[in-house]
Write an enzyme that holds these catalytic residues in place. Structure first.
Site, short mmCIF file in Angstrom:
data_model
loop_
_atom_site.label_atom_id
_atom_site.label_comp_id
_atom_site.label_asym_id
_atom_site.label_seq_id
_atom_site.Cartn_x
_atom_site.Cartn_y
_atom_site.Cartn_z
N ASN A 194 0.81 -1.22 0.00
CA ASN A 194 0.00 0.00 0.00
C ASN A 194 0.85 1.27 0.00
O ASN A 194 0.35 2.35 0.30
CB ASN A 194 -0.99 -0.01 1.17
CG ASN A 194 -0.31 -0.19 2.52
OD1 ASN A 194 0.91 -0.04 2.61
ND2 ASN A 194 -1.07 -0.50 3.55
N ARG A 332 3.35 7.21 11.25
CA ARG A 332 2.84 6.69 12.52
C ARG A 332 2.61 7.87 13.48
O ARG A 332 3.43 8.79 13.55
CB ARG A 332 3.83 5.71 13.17
CG ARG A 332 3.83 4.32 12.56
CD ARG A 332 2.49 3.61 12.69
NE ARG A 332 2.48 2.30 12.05
CZ ARG A 332 1.96 2.06 10.83
NH1 ARG A 332 1.41 3.02 10.12
NH2 ARG A 332 1.98 0.84 10.34
N GLN A 361 -4.84 3.51 18.44
CA GLN A 361 -5.90 3.40 17.43
C GLN A 361 -6.86 2.30 17.83
O GLN A 361 -6.40 1.19 18.06
CB GLN A 361 -5.27 3.12 16.06
CG GLN A 361 -4.53 4.32 15.52
CD GLN A 361 -3.99 4.15 14.11
OE1 GLN A 361 -3.37 5.05 13.62
NE2 GLN A 361 -4.18 3.03 13.46
N HIS A 380 -7.36 5.99 10.12
CA HIS A 380 -6.23 5.38 9.42
C HIS A 380 -6.73 4.64 8.17
O HIS A 380 -7.02 3.45 8.19
CB HIS A 380 -5.53 4.40 10.38
CG HIS A 380 -4.18 3.97 9.92
ND1 HIS A 380 -3.25 3.41 10.76
CD2 HIS A 380 -3.58 4.02 8.71
CE1 HIS A 380 -2.16 3.12 10.08
NE2 HIS A 380 -2.34 3.47 8.83
P1 NAP Z 1 10.24 1.65 3.41
O1 NAP Z 1 10.29 1.53 1.95
O2 NAP Z 1 10.88 0.62 4.25
O3 NAP Z 1 10.89 3.07 3.75
C1 NAP Z 1 11.21 3.49 5.01
C2 NAP Z 1 12.35 4.46 4.90
O4 NAP Z 1 12.54 5.09 6.15
C3 NAP Z 1 13.66 3.77 4.51
O5 NAP Z 1 14.18 4.44 3.37
C4 NAP Z 1 14.51 3.99 5.75
O6 NAP Z 1 15.83 4.23 5.49
C5 NAP Z 1 13.94 5.28 6.29
N1 NAP Z 1 14.28 5.53 7.68
C6 NAP Z 1 14.23 4.68 8.73
N2 NAP Z 1 14.61 5.31 9.85
C7 NAP Z 1 14.92 6.57 9.49
C8 NAP Z 1 15.40 7.69 10.20
N3 NAP Z 1 15.66 7.60 11.51
N4 NAP Z 1 15.61 8.83 9.52
C9 NAP Z 1 15.38 8.91 8.19
N5 NAP Z 1 14.94 7.86 7.46
C10 NAP Z 1 14.71 6.72 8.10
O7 NAP Z 1 8.75 1.78 3.93
P2 NAP Z 1 7.50 2.51 3.25
O8 NAP Z 1 6.68 1.56 2.48
O9 NAP Z 1 7.98 3.75 2.58
O10 NAP Z 1 6.67 2.84 4.58
C11 NAP Z 1 7.20 3.75 5.54
C12 NAP Z 1 6.33 3.77 6.77
O11 NAP Z 1 5.07 4.32 6.45
C13 NAP Z 1 6.00 2.38 7.34
O12 NAP Z 1 7.01 1.92 8.20
C14 NAP Z 1 4.73 2.65 8.09
O13 NAP Z 1 5.02 3.09 9.39
C15 NAP Z 1 4.11 3.79 7.31
N6 NAP Z 1 2.95 3.32 6.52
C16 NAP Z 1 1.74 3.87 6.77
C17 NAP Z 1 0.64 3.43 6.08
C18 NAP Z 1 -0.72 4.02 6.30
O14 NAP Z 1 -1.71 3.38 5.96
N7 NAP Z 1 -0.82 5.23 6.81
C19 NAP Z 1 0.76 2.40 5.14
C20 NAP Z 1 2.03 1.90 4.87
C21 NAP Z 1 3.11 2.36 5.59
P3 NAP Z 1 16.87 3.16 4.97
O15 NAP Z 1 16.08 1.95 4.59
O16 NAP Z 1 17.49 3.85 3.83
O17 NAP Z 1 17.73 2.89 6.11
#
Ligand code: NAP
Length: 437
Positions: A194, A332, A361, A380
């Site tokens: 998603n 989050r 939530q 959400h």
């Molecule tokens: P992703 O592809 O794993 O991307 C997460 C990114 O965050 C990675 O590039 C990671 O860096 C970076 N990161 C981690 N810690 C960090 C920090 N301290 N400072 C800066 N960057 C940092 O995940 P995604 O699919 O984009 O999803 C991200 C987050 O969105 C999920 O973990 C979840 O909490 C949230 N989400 C929300 C929904 C919703 O329905 N609202 C749905 C999906 C996800 P590196 O990997 O480069 O180390």
């Protein structure tokens, strides 16, 4: 012993059963005992696994809903080349409401045909809840971040049979990862299912805050035509500096989608994007998000919640933002201190805050984000559009098939495997626990 003459095969199966009962699945595989025997063992009713699934309640208007559209586009490949989920088959029509209790993620037929038990509940919190009653002997727990069952250390300790906590979506911060590692409970999620859905929501929220859409809509609903009231806080995003904290799957998708709006695009991440991507979208890289926000008109948080990022926007860091910045957080709720956000809106440090993520939530009726000024909060929902549900329901089925067939789960889906951070978990999370208030 009571069955027919023991054969070598049956003895292997019995030994396998003992190993499984001791949660020694991995060792049994390594010993080569489960390769052939496990599948037939699994298909007998004697080895029923219990799958406990927490889903959000059905629509107040009843289930199934009357659908607005008859189909959804078929997406087969994500932007990074990974395929969308590939279970052996599915028992639902893509576009159906699967994420609520009666939707059952489309899993019941598959599980019951294979002799397993499926329990679906929305009763997940508080003493005596149905979730706790069933967790005690569950083998798999499935939970969606939208309506999470917080899988705390106490809950993990109360579930000796638990093999895996599967997130039907992305983001496994509702699971105490430390405790999962300690008890050798695997944690996995449906990476990328998603991410694009959320990135669309982020762009929608940036535009709606900057252009003052929600208050303008309310004027019309109230029968008014008060143009000056609407536009006194309405701007164009063109030329604004927009920065994402994290440029992973969602963050990068947001940047790509905003590129045609002629914004000045910035990002901060632990790993830098390839130079060709930076050049294609004219991206400016920052290695410290606290420095980046000093210059941004719009900031969007797209990093996971883990011990490093919890309350990153707090009483100190809010003062680093440019006065009048907009903050969008669909990652989050606990990335931000809730009281700091509401105060920043009241005092004008932030011009707007929007997102769909809260803690806990569902949030209580007196959560400050319900009533703070200039917010564009939703429940959400960004990652649980009907389009996204089709992908994560198929992804959960793919993961369960892997467990039942003793094949490995995609690396991208792994957060904790065999007691350690693995796959996406090793890349994007840090050790620790962010499940508590
Ligand atoms: P992703 O592809 O794993 O991307 C997460 C990114 O965050 C990675 O590039 C990671 O860096 C970076 N990161 C981690 N810690 C960090 C920090 N301290 N400072 C800066 N960057 C940092 O995940 P995604 O699919 O984009 O999803 C991200 C987050 O969105 C999920 O973990 C979840 O909490 C949230 N989400 C929300 C929904 C919703 O329905 N609202 C749905 C999906 C996800 P590196 O990997 O480069 O180390």
């Amino acid at each position: 012993k009571s069955s027919a003459t023991p054969t070598d095969g049956k003895m292997v199966l019995r030994l396998a059963k003992t190993l499984v009962a001791r949660r020694g699945r991995q060792s049994a595989c390594k010993a080569g005992l489960l390769k052939t025997g496990f599948r037939s063992f699994r298909s007998s009713t004697a080895v029923t696994d219990k799958v406990l699934c927490v889903l959000y309640p059905d629509p107040s208007t009843g289930f199934p809903p009357s659908y607005a559209r008859d189909s959804i586009p078929k997406i087969e490949i994500y932007p990074d080349g990974q395929t969308t989920p590939t279970p052996n088959s599915i028992d639902f029509n893509p576009g159906e409401l699967l994420g609520c209790v009666s939707g059952e993620l489309g899993l019941r037929k598959f599980l019951e045909d294979n002799g397993h038990e499926l329990v679906v509940t929305a009763d997940k919190d508080g003493d005596g809840c149905e979730f706790d009653a069933h967790l005690k002997d569950a083998h798999y727990v499935i939970s969606q971040p939208f309506y999470p069952a917080y899988i705390t250390a106490d809950r993990i300790a109360s579930a000796p049979n638990l093999r895996a906590a599967i997130t039907a979506g992305i983001g496994s911060d509702h699971v105490d990862l430390d405790a999962a590692m300690k008890h050798k409970v695997d944690v996995c999620e449906v990476t990328f299912c998603n991410s694009i859905s959320v990135s669309e929501h982020v762009v929608m929220m940036i535009l709606s805050l900057v252009r003052n859409y929600v208050p303008s809509y309310q004027w019309i609903k109230q029968g008014g035509w008060n143009i000056a009231d609407c536009v006194q806080r309405s701007y164009d995003v063109e030329g604004m500096k927009v920065g994402t904290v994290a440029a992973g799957r969602i963050g990068l998708a947001v940047l790509k989608r905003l590129h045609p709006f002629d914004c000045k695009l910035h990002y901060c991440d632990r790993h830098r994007l390839p130079r060709e991507i930076e050049e294609r979208y004219s991206l400016t890289y920052w290695n410290d998000w606290k420095e980046m926000v000093k210059e941004m008109d719009v900031v969007t948080l797209n990093c996971p919640l883990h011990s490093e990022t919890e309350h990153m926007v707090n009483a100190d860091t809010i003062n680093l933002f440019k006065r009048g910045a907009y903050l969008i957080n669909t990652a989050r709720g606990k990335l931000c201190d809730k009281h700091v956000i509401s105060k920043a809106l009241e005092e004008g440090q932030l011009a707007g805050y929007a997102g769909d993520v809260w803690f806990p939530q569902p949030p209580p009726s007196n959560h400050p984000w319900r009533d703070m000024p200039w917010h564009g909060m939703t429940p959400h929902t960004s990652g649980t559009s009907l389009s996204a549900q089709a992908r994560y329901a198929a992804g959960v089925r793919e993961i369960l098939e892997c467990y039942f067939n003793e094949t490995s789960i995609r690396d991208e889906y792994q957060i904790v495997t065999d007691g350690a951070l693995a796959g996406t978990g090793a890349h994007s999370y840090s050790e620790g626990n962010a499940t508590s208030g």
